[in-house]
Design a protein around this motif. Structure first.
Motif, PDB file in Angstrom:
ATOM      1  N   TYR A 187       3.274  -3.459  -3.773  1.00 24.10           N
ATOM      2  CA  TYR A 187       1.941  -3.216  -3.195  1.00 24.10           C
ATOM      3  C   TYR A 187       1.067  -2.453  -4.183  1.00 24.10           C
ATOM      4  O   TYR A 187      -0.129  -2.699  -4.298  1.00 24.10           O
ATOM      5  N   VAL A 188       1.714  -1.561  -4.897  1.00 23.56           N
ATOM      6  CA  VAL A 188       0.980  -0.814  -5.927  1.00 23.56           C
ATOM      7  C   VAL A 188       0.453  -1.792  -6.972  1.00 23.56           C
ATOM      8  O   VAL A 188      -0.721  -1.751  -7.371  1.00 23.56           O
ATOM      9  N   LEU A 189       1.343  -2.693  -7.398  1.00 20.88           N
ATOM     10  CA  LEU A 189       0.935  -3.678  -8.402  1.00 20.88           C
ATOM     11  C   LEU A 189      -0.190  -4.563  -7.879  1.00 20.88           C
ATOM     12  O   LEU A 189      -1.172  -4.834  -8.575  1.00 20.88           O
ATOM     13  N   LEU A 190      -0.039  -5.006  -6.639  1.00 21.45           N
ATOM     14  CA  LEU A 190      -1.072  -5.858  -6.039  1.00 21.45           C
ATOM     15  C   LEU A 190      -2.417  -5.144  -6.038  1.00 21.45           C
ATOM     16  O   LEU A 190      -3.436  -5.699  -6.460  1.00 21.45           O
ATOM     17  N   LEU A 191      -2.398  -3.890  -5.579  1.00 26.96           N
ATOM     18  CA  LEU A 191      -3.653  -3.151  -5.480  1.00 26.96           C
ATOM     19  C   LEU A 191      -4.251  -2.887  -6.850  1.00 26.96           C
ATOM     20  O   LEU A 191      -5.459  -2.959  -7.042  1.00 26.96           O
ATOM     21  N   PHE A 192      -3.383  -2.608  -7.788  1.00 24.70           N
ATOM     22  CA  PHE A 192      -3.847  -2.385  -9.156  1.00 24.70           C
ATOM     23  C   PHE A 192      -4.559  -3.637  -9.673  1.00 24.70           C
ATOM     24  O   PHE A 192      -5.670  -3.573 -10.203  1.00 24.70           O
ATOM     25  N   LEU A 193      -3.899  -4.790  -9.500  1.00 28.00           N
ATOM     26  CA  LEU A 193      -4.469  -6.048  -9.997  1.00 28.00           C
ATOM     27  C   LEU A 193      -5.757  -6.398  -9.255  1.00 28.00           C
ATOM     28  O   LEU A 193      -6.729  -6.855  -9.850  1.00 28.00           O
ATOM     29  N   LEU A 194      -5.761  -6.158  -7.947  1.00 28.49           N
ATOM     30  CA  LEU A 194      -6.976  -6.446  -7.177  1.00 28.49           C
ATOM     31  C   LEU A 194      -8.084  -5.472  -7.557  1.00 28.49           C
ATOM     32  O   LEU A 194      -9.258  -5.836  -7.589  1.00 28.49           O
ATOM     33  N   GLY A 195      -7.707  -4.248  -7.860  1.00 31.42           N
ATOM     34  CA  GLY A 195      -8.691  -3.256  -8.297  1.00 31.42           C
ATOM     35  C   GLY A 195      -9.377  -3.700  -9.574  1.00 31.42           C
ATOM     36  O   GLY A 195     -10.600  -3.627  -9.704  1.00 31.42           O
ATOM     37  N   ALA A 196      -8.550  -4.216 -10.519  1.00 31.52           N
ATOM     38  CA  ALA A 196      -9.120  -4.701 -11.778  1.00 31.52           C
ATOM     39  C   ALA A 196     -10.087  -5.853 -11.517  1.00 31.52           C
ATOM     40  O   ALA A 196     -11.102  -5.994 -12.183  1.00 31.52           O
ATOM     41  N   ALA A 197      -9.717  -6.671 -10.507  1.00 32.18           N
ATOM     42  CA  ALA A 197     -10.568  -7.828 -10.201  1.00 32.18           C
ATOM     43  C   ALA A 197     -11.836  -7.397  -9.465  1.00 32.18           C
ATOM     44  O   ALA A 197     -12.868  -8.045  -9.566  1.00 32.18           O
ATOM     45  N   ALA A 198     -11.734  -6.295  -8.719  1.00 32.81           N
ATOM     46  CA  ALA A 198     -12.825  -5.943  -7.813  1.00 32.81           C
ATOM     47  C   ALA A 198     -13.806  -4.936  -8.395  1.00 32.81           C
ATOM     48  O   ALA A 198     -14.779  -4.571  -7.750  1.00 32.81           O
ATOM     49  N   GLY A 199     -13.549  -4.487  -9.620  1.00 31.01           N
ATOM     50  CA  GLY A 199     -14.375  -3.439 -10.219  1.00 31.01           C
ATOM     51  C   GLY A 199     -15.868  -3.720 -10.124  1.00 31.01           C
ATOM     52  O   GLY A 199     -16.654  -2.879  -9.679  1.00 31.01           O
ATOM     53  N   GLU A 200     -16.222  -4.918 -10.522  1.00 36.20           N
ATOM     54  CA  GLU A 200     -17.636  -5.255 -10.554  1.00 36.20           C
ATOM     55  C   GLU A 200     -18.226  -5.269  -9.150  1.00 36.20           C
ATOM     56  O   GLU A 200     -19.337  -4.812  -8.910  1.00 36.20           O
ATOM     57  N   LEU A 201     -17.407  -5.802  -8.229  1.00 34.68           N
ATOM     58  CA  LEU A 201     -17.861  -5.884  -6.832  1.00 34.68           C
ATOM     59  C   LEU A 201     -18.095  -4.487  -6.283  1.00 34.68           C
ATOM     60  O   LEU A 201     -19.119  -4.201  -5.647  1.00 34.68           O
ATOM     61  N   LEU A 202     -17.137  -3.579  -6.529  1.00 30.15           N
ATOM     62  CA  LEU A 202     -17.263  -2.210  -6.031  1.00 30.15           C
ATOM     63  C   LEU A 202     -18.457  -1.523  -6.674  1.00 30.15           C
ATOM     64  O   LEU A 202     -19.227  -0.824  -6.014  1.00 30.15           O
ATOM     65  N   ALA A 203     -18.604  -1.767  -7.976  1.00 29.89           N
ATOM     66  CA  ALA A 203     -19.727  -1.145  -8.673  1.00 29.89           C
ATOM     67  C   ALA A 203     -21.043  -1.668  -8.148  1.00 29.89           C
ATOM     68  O   ALA A 203     -22.081  -1.008  -8.259  1.00 29.89           O
TER      69      ALA A 203
END
Lengths: 650, 331
Positions: free
Chosen positions: A122-138
């Motif tokens: 789950y940590v890995l999943l969230l990490f990878l999704l975080g990398a993908a979602a950076g622009e969206l969050l920003a």
């Protein structure tokens, strides 16, 4: 039929189907080659591919809609994909079975007990999704109009919040409510800070890295780029010559490690690593049907534990997010207590992953932060690598990294075997993304081939037409798609550096008119000028020369008398040690005269590259006879996909 | 039952057995080492593979024949040209195994005429079968990706449609060869597999501009039988073409000048590079065929040094009129 048998048939079916799609992913005309086979179907069923690209691009590309089927089924049924369809899961299942043979029931049960580290996935999943979602969050603060400089500054909102907090404090409301209000205020403050620091930050971006660990791209990559080339190296059924993969060892090592770890811990990858499994685990929280016991007491024989694939504690409080629906417990329970029902297990359930709120936030934010950190190197800007040559139709680098899942389908399909998994040419983010190498393989990028874009499951490489690639008809205005530009290395090129005729590059240039053109240059041979002794007809005898017979008679040699008046060259037709036979030439007046100093020259055609016409296909580089470090090499300058890399003015 | 005291001390019998086993292991290790012992370092160059040479596929009785037929339709012109030379039956006997060496160098569609025309290839293969050939194979070692070349040029489909095989080069298809009297082809990989068990060889090539050599026609077509890094030979292009013509004595060559690639050769890539010249040349003399073919490109034999060189080696006659070519037109 027992349900376990049904599961095994399903696994075998999907596994063979997967292998079949790998086999048929070859360009050709026969029925077992690429004739509309849905070779991307597994990648399209994979919701992590879909979710990842949705986060990065805010769009669901064509076939990725298939993922909806998997998502809906998982929400209703639980993690069925892992034990019924996933080809990588099937492989782990089988190897785990081999590793568990001849072990005692107790030992098996111990190996299949839930482990705290199962939350790592789950940590890995969230990490990878975080990398993908950076622009969206920003982008969120922008959407709310919170970032500074906008017409409705968020500071107003912040002040309003402060006033609310002050008001609440003065009113002496309940402590709980006040604490909540403080928290809200702190959150807004943090949000404001992030918005202020993120907005307009050039390094904040979306990077799709799920493909590194996502099991479907992983097994595609491993089978297509390592297993098939190895097997077919002997059988030659799929390709006439040996296919190569740069850095295959690492892809192979990852694959082998993942598979062999099953011998020590069954389904190691599925339990501890698989981010797709983690996503399914989260999705299965509200599953309508779930595995469980129909009474709380049982004999605790541990038979279900011994066969449990997911390590989800079926005999105790079952962990729904870990259960992979292998159904072994249903089959093996001697008391027939286990079932797959709509009612929860009598002993209770753990429905959500073993992950604290802090773990969640840290994993996600690490992923978000990892992207700007890797981009500090500047690989997306001034420090871009010209050796990173993307396939024809690839999006501009920033958009490419939002879509590429490193599945290797383009590398598999390329008929000339020139697309290879990159190492660090494109920075850490570009690891295992496709890059072209014109030395390996059977030719350059074929002028009429557009296969890679048409198999790319995420359109990181667009499905272009031949017209677009060649810049014809509707695309005449836009010109051809350029992968880069060929540069002649004048220090290595035979006609430029070694006085040897060659122009293989010019000959093989596939565009019309050719992008490589030549200029004639006459270069005197190394030997000093020879004195003419006598002339008889077309025969010129030289004083004291020791030419190798035929050495200057290749059709490329000329001679010229060194005299005051300007005169022309005679082509040499034949030579012995001291006699040159000149070719009759009606345009030449007279002949060299005795006493003249005669210079022998070689006629060279030296290659030049026309920047406007060169497509960077690399056929010249592939054919260059300087076979080590080629004398003509393509680098990505002037590639069509990037304005910043242009060399042409218009 | 073994007592504990016996377990600790070794009996003589056990000692002897163990000694025998240890001795056997020592002997095995020693024997293996001695048998593998090599006092010399490896030789500098690797041992050469057995050299192969090509047999003469020509028919001496029919040397020096040529037919030039004008017309737009390749099938008609090649049929007519062959007929004037006595029909394909004069060259292909029942039971013959025929190899058709086409030019399939580039992965380009047939309309661009950078490669042998598929209709022409199919017609020649069909005629061979009609004359009783037991097998017809079509082959080349192309420059671009081999599989793509045969598919995109339409040659594979055309050949298979009349029952001919297509032989695509593999690593194992090459054997080293050395040309007697040559200086360039020395221990060089030759695309030998398709040539190994055939009785007749027919070369089919289009007429094309070629920047380095001047023109690519029937003699240059044999370049596609070389393997290795054959591009090196571009340093001495005229001599390598001469040596190729010396190496291959074909039964027939067919030079297709229906459309001639006037510019941007040998790849072309545009219809603008082509000119309709409506000529089909069938000859048993490759030098004569190429000498005539040069005229379609607006050149003469003297513009192409390899023609004079090949003639000097006795490969053929560059003065094609002297062999009295048959001329005809089919509309």
């Amino acid at each position: 039929m027992r349900i376990v048998r049904a599961r095994q048939i399903s696994q075998l079916f999907f596994f063979l189907l997967f292998l079949w799609f790998c086999v048929v992913a070859s360009v050709g005309e026969t029925w077992w080659q690429l004739r509309g086979w849905p070779i991307n179907w597994f990648l399209q069923l994979d919701p992590l591919v879909a979710l990842g690209t949705v986060l990065t691009t805010r769009a669901l590309y064509a076939g990725l809609l298939w993922a909806l089927v998997t998502v809906v089924l998982t929400i209703l049924l639980g993690r069925f994909f892992c034990s019924w369809a996933c080809p990588f899961g099937t492989l782990h299942h089988f190897v785990s079975f081999l590793g568990s043979r001849k072990k005692t029931l107790a030992k098996k049960a111990a190996r299949n007990r839930y482990h705290r580290a199962q939350s790592v996935k789950y940590v890995l999943l969230l990490f990878l999704l975080g990398a993908a979602a950076g622009e969206l969050l920003a982008g969120f603060p922008d959407l709310l109009g919170l970032s500074p400089g906008q017409s409705w500054p968020g500071w107003v909102l912040f002040i309003v919040f402060l006033l609310v907090v002050l008001f609440l404090t003065l009113r002496k409301v309940a402590a709980k409510k006040a604490r909540m209000a403080y928290w809200v205020a702190v959150c807004v403050a943090v949000w404001m800070l992030l918005a202020w620091s993120w907005s307009g930050h050039s390094l904040i971006g979306a990077s799709l890295q799920t493909g590194l660990l996502d099991p479907i791209p992983l097994i595609h990559r491993s089978v297509n780029l390592v297993i098939l080339p190895l097997v077919d190296g002997g059988t030659h059924q799929l390709a006439v010559s040996q296919r190569h993969t740069q850095g295959a060892w690492l892809i192979g090592a990852v694959f082998l490690t993942a598979v062999l770890l099953n011998l020590s811990t069954p389904r190691f990858y599925c339990r501890f690593v698989c981010p797709l499994g983690a996503l399914f685990g989260i999705l299965s929280r509200y599953a309508l049907w779930r595995v469980g016991k129909n009474q709380s007491e049982c004999s605790q024989c541990a038979r279900c534990e011994a066969l449990c694939e997911g390590a989800c504690d079926p005999s105790a409080k079952i962990r729904i997010s870990e259960c992979v629906l292998c159904m072994n417990c249903l089959d093996t329970c001697p008391e027939d207590l286990m079932g797959y029902r709509t009612t929860p297990s009598e002993l209770g359930e753990v429905v959500s992953p073993d992950l604290s709120r802090r773990d969640f936030v840290v994993s996600l934010l690490s992923g978000v932060a990892a992207v700007p950190v890797t981009r500090l190197g500047g690989t997306l800007g001034a420090n871009w690598s010209p050796t990173l040559i993307r396939p024809p139709g690839a999006l501009m680098e920033e958009d490419f990294l939002k879509r590429c899942i490193k599945c290797g389908q383009c590398m598999r399909i390329c008929p000339t075997n020139i697309i290879h998994p990159a190492h660090f040419q494109g920075g850490l983010e570009g690891f295992w993304t496709p890059t072209l190498d014109f030395r390996v393989g059977t030719s350059g990028c074929q002028y009429n081939c557009i296969a890679c874009g048409h198999v790319c499951p995420t359109a990181a490489i667009r499905p272009i037409t031949v017209d677009e690639k060649q810049g014809k008809n509707d695309f005449a205005q836009a010109g051809p798609l350029r992968l880069g530009t060929a540069f002649v290395d004048r220090g290595r090129c035979l006609p430029w550096a070694m006085d040897k005729p060659c122009i293989v590059c010019q000959e093989n240039c596939p565009v019309s008119p050719k992008a490589i053109f030549t200029r004639e240059h006459f270069s005197p041979v190394r030997e000093a000028p020879f004195m003419v002794k006598s002339v008889h007809g077309m025969k010129v005898t030289l004083q004291g020369s020791h030419l190798r017979p035929g050495a200057v008679a290749t059709g490329d040699y000329f001679c010229r008398a060194i005299t005051q008046e300007k005169n022309g060259r005679w082509k040499i037709q034949e030579n012995t040690e001291s006699v040159l036979v000149l070719s009759p030439d009606p345009t030449q007046k007279g002949m060299p005269e005795p006493g003249n100093n005669l210079e022998i020259q070689i006629r060279l055609k030296q290659p030049h590259v026309d920047l406007r016409r060169c497509t960077g296909c690399g056929i010249c580089e592939h054919e260059c006879p300087v076979s080590g470090r080629r004398a003509i090499r393509v680098t990505a300058e002037n590639e069509s996909r990037s304005k910043a890399h242009a060399l042409l003015l218009s | 039952m073994i007592t504990s005291s016996e377990e600790r001390s070794m009996t003589r019998r056990e000692f002897l057995i163990r000694s025998a086993k240890a001795g056997a292991c020592v002997a095995a290790a020693g024997g293996l080492s001695l048998s593998l012992y090599d006092s010399k370092a490896p030789q500098r160059s690797q041992e050469k593979g057995a050299l192969v040479t090509l047999p003469d596929f020509s028919m001496p009785a029919r040397n020096g024949q040529m037919s030039i037929v004008t017309g737009e339709d390749r099938v008609k012109t090649v049929q007519r040209a062959l007929k004037t030379l006595g029909g394909i039956e004069a060259f292909v006997r029942p039971g013959d195994r025929v190899l058709v060496k086409v030019n399939a160098a580039f992965a380009m569609p047939p309309i661009l005429s950078a490669t042998a025309n598929p209709e022409l290839v199919a017609e020649v293969a069909r005629l061979c079968f009609k004359a009783g050939a037991s097998s017809v194979a079509v082959t080349d070692n192309p420059i671009n990706d081999p599989a793509s070349c045969f598919t995109l040029t339409g040659i594979a489909q055309a050949a298979r449609s009349v029952g001919a095989q297509v032989v695509i080069p593999r690593k194992s298809s090459f054997k080293p060869t050395t040309l007697q009297g040559g200086t360039l082809i020395k221990d060089w990989p030759l695309f030998y597999a398709p040539l190994e068990a055939v009785d007749k060889v027919i070369g089919i090539a289009p007429v094309k501009d070629h920047h380095r050599s001047g023109a690519s026609m029937t003699m240059k077509n044999w370049y596609g039988l070389l393997g290795g890094r054959r591009n090196l030979f571009h340093q001495d292009i005229h001599n390598i073409i001469k040596e190729l013509a010396m190496m291959v004595s074909p039964t027939l060559v067919i030079l297709d000048g229906t459309w001639t690639m006037m510019t941007n050769g040998p790849t072309g890539g545009s219809l603008a590079d082509l000119k309709q010249t409506n000529t089909m040349i069938v000859s048993t003399d490759q030098v004569a065929a190429d000498a005539f073919g040069a005229t379609l490109l607006g050149k003469t034999a003297s513009d192409l040094p390899y023609i004079a060189k090949a003639q000097a080696e006795g490969v053929g006659q560059s003065d094609y009129e002297s062999i009295k070519p048959f001329r005809d037109h089919v509309g």
